[in-house]
Write an enzyme that holds these catalytic residues in place. Sequence first.
Site, short mmCIF file in Angstrom:
data_model
loop_
_atom_site.label_atom_id
_atom_site.label_comp_id
_atom_site.label_asym_id
_atom_site.label_seq_id
_atom_site.Cartn_x
_atom_site.Cartn_y
_atom_site.Cartn_z
N SER A 141 0.87 -1.19 0.00
CA SER A 141 0.00 0.00 0.00
C SER A 141 0.89 1.23 0.00
O SER A 141 2.04 1.17 0.47
CB SER A 141 -0.86 0.00 1.27
N TYR A 154 -2.02 -0.93 10.24
CA TYR A 154 -2.03 -1.23 8.80
C TYR A 154 -0.72 -0.73 8.16
O TYR A 154 -0.07 -1.47 7.41
CB TYR A 154 -3.24 -0.52 8.19
P1 NAD Z 1 -11.42 -5.93 0.55
O1 NAD Z 1 -11.71 -5.75 1.99
O2 NAD Z 1 -12.45 -5.52 -0.43
O3 NAD Z 1 -11.00 -7.45 0.26
C1 NAD Z 1 -10.13 -8.12 1.11
C2 NAD Z 1 -10.47 -9.61 1.10
O4 NAD Z 1 -9.58 -10.26 2.04
C3 NAD Z 1 -11.90 -9.90 1.58
O5 NAD Z 1 -12.56 -10.74 0.66
C4 NAD Z 1 -11.71 -10.56 2.93
O6 NAD Z 1 -12.71 -11.52 3.23
C5 NAD Z 1 -10.34 -11.21 2.75
N1 NAD Z 1 -9.71 -11.51 4.04
C6 NAD Z 1 -9.72 -10.78 5.17
N2 NAD Z 1 -9.08 -11.44 6.15
C7 NAD Z 1 -8.66 -12.62 5.63
C8 NAD Z 1 -7.95 -13.72 6.15
N3 NAD Z 1 -7.55 -13.77 7.44
N4 NAD Z 1 -7.68 -14.76 5.32
C9 NAD Z 1 -8.10 -14.74 4.02
N5 NAD Z 1 -8.79 -13.72 3.49
C10 NAD Z 1 -9.07 -12.67 4.29
O7 NAD Z 1 -10.06 -5.15 0.31
P2 NAD Z 1 -9.29 -4.65 -1.00
O8 NAD Z 1 -9.42 -3.17 -1.04
O9 NAD Z 1 -9.64 -5.46 -2.18
O10 NAD Z 1 -7.81 -4.94 -0.54
C11 NAD Z 1 -7.03 -6.04 -1.00
C12 NAD Z 1 -5.59 -5.80 -0.62
O11 NAD Z 1 -5.16 -4.58 -1.22
C13 NAD Z 1 -5.36 -5.65 0.88
O12 NAD Z 1 -4.14 -6.26 1.24
C14 NAD Z 1 -5.25 -4.16 1.05
O13 NAD Z 1 -4.48 -3.79 2.18
C15 NAD Z 1 -4.58 -3.77 -0.25
N6 NAD Z 1 -4.76 -2.36 -0.59
C16 NAD Z 1 -6.00 -1.86 -0.86
C17 NAD Z 1 -6.12 -0.51 -1.18
C18 NAD Z 1 -7.44 0.12 -1.52
O14 NAD Z 1 -7.48 1.35 -1.65
N7 NAD Z 1 -8.53 -0.65 -1.67
C19 NAD Z 1 -5.01 0.31 -1.20
C20 NAD Z 1 -3.77 -0.23 -0.90
C21 NAD Z 1 -3.65 -1.58 -0.60
#
Ligand code: NAD
Length: 258
Positions: A141, A154
């Site tokens: 991130s 985070y």
């Molecule tokens: P999201 O919350 O929509 O999806 C995350 C998924 O991870 C969910 O389906 C959830 O059920 C699953 N999850 C949670 N805990 C878990 C566990 N213990 N084991 C297995 N699965 C688990 O989030 P997203 O926005 O799609 O984020 C995905 C990744 O991208 C994350 O690592 C997040 O930190 C990273 N990220 C997202 C953003 C953003 O702006 N959306 C920015 C930077 C980084």
Amino acid sequence: MKLKGKVAVVTGAARGIGRACAERFLAEGAKVVIADIDTVRLNETAAAIGAADTVLAVTTDVSQKAQLDALILAAVQKFGRVDIMVNNAGIAMMQDFLDVTEADYDKVLGINLKGAFMGVQAAGRQMIAQGQGGVIINMSSINSGLANPRVATYAISKGGMNQITSTAAVAFAPHNIRVVGVGPGTILTEMVEGSFIDSDETRRAILSRTPIGRCGTPAEIASVVAFLASDDASYFTGETIYPDGGRRILNYVVPVRD
Ligand code: NAD
């Protein structure tokens, strides 16, 4: 069809960025194993994105080493090998720095950091045994290098994840396994809409620091992931790149356009 014949594993793929990565991998000709803690949503996603001979869903809690090892085993049993691993599952908790309890800290670090480390190990062991290289992608991130005390756990987890990427890249380079990171800016997913953007004020604050003037989409991250997973990125390892609409490099704010 950049990934024809490859087998990819994506964690946290029931929704959001992980699901978009799985869909893009399928479009590029790969077979995909999707993993998530949310079994119901995971199975719905599997049915929606592909047929049973191209998609396997495996309920997995990435904070549990045995479940990650079982995930890799399931991928090998179904598709014979693992070429690409995306450690994408993650959670964020918005809270003041001093409100973080020991349990909160353990939960976020257990999923985001320990989960990624053990995912790298499990996939790396399998790829080394196969002897034909591979690619491991860690979903970091922009918060890995920014100081937002409202999401301290985070940010700490993603900062540590960048060092997983670097150290594993050096460890695995002799095996022709690349380990890379992707550090998105603000991407419109349920995670963001449930935490980082909780009001119009926070949305405007984010856009004031985003030169491209909008949040990103999961598909825009998946396209970067597909590039990194392909031979087009064959000389790239150990680093994290930031598809963030120009946010990380901006030291000022810009006018919000809408
Ligand atoms: P999201 O919350 O929509 O999806 C995350 C998924 O991870 C969910 O389906 C959830 O059920 C699953 N999850 C949670 N805990 C878990 C566990 N213990 N084991 C297995 N699965 C688990 O989030 P997203 O926005 O799609 O984020 C995905 C990744 O991208 C994350 O690592 C997040 O930190 C990273 N990220 C997202 C953003 C953003 O702006 N959306 C920015 C930077 C980084």
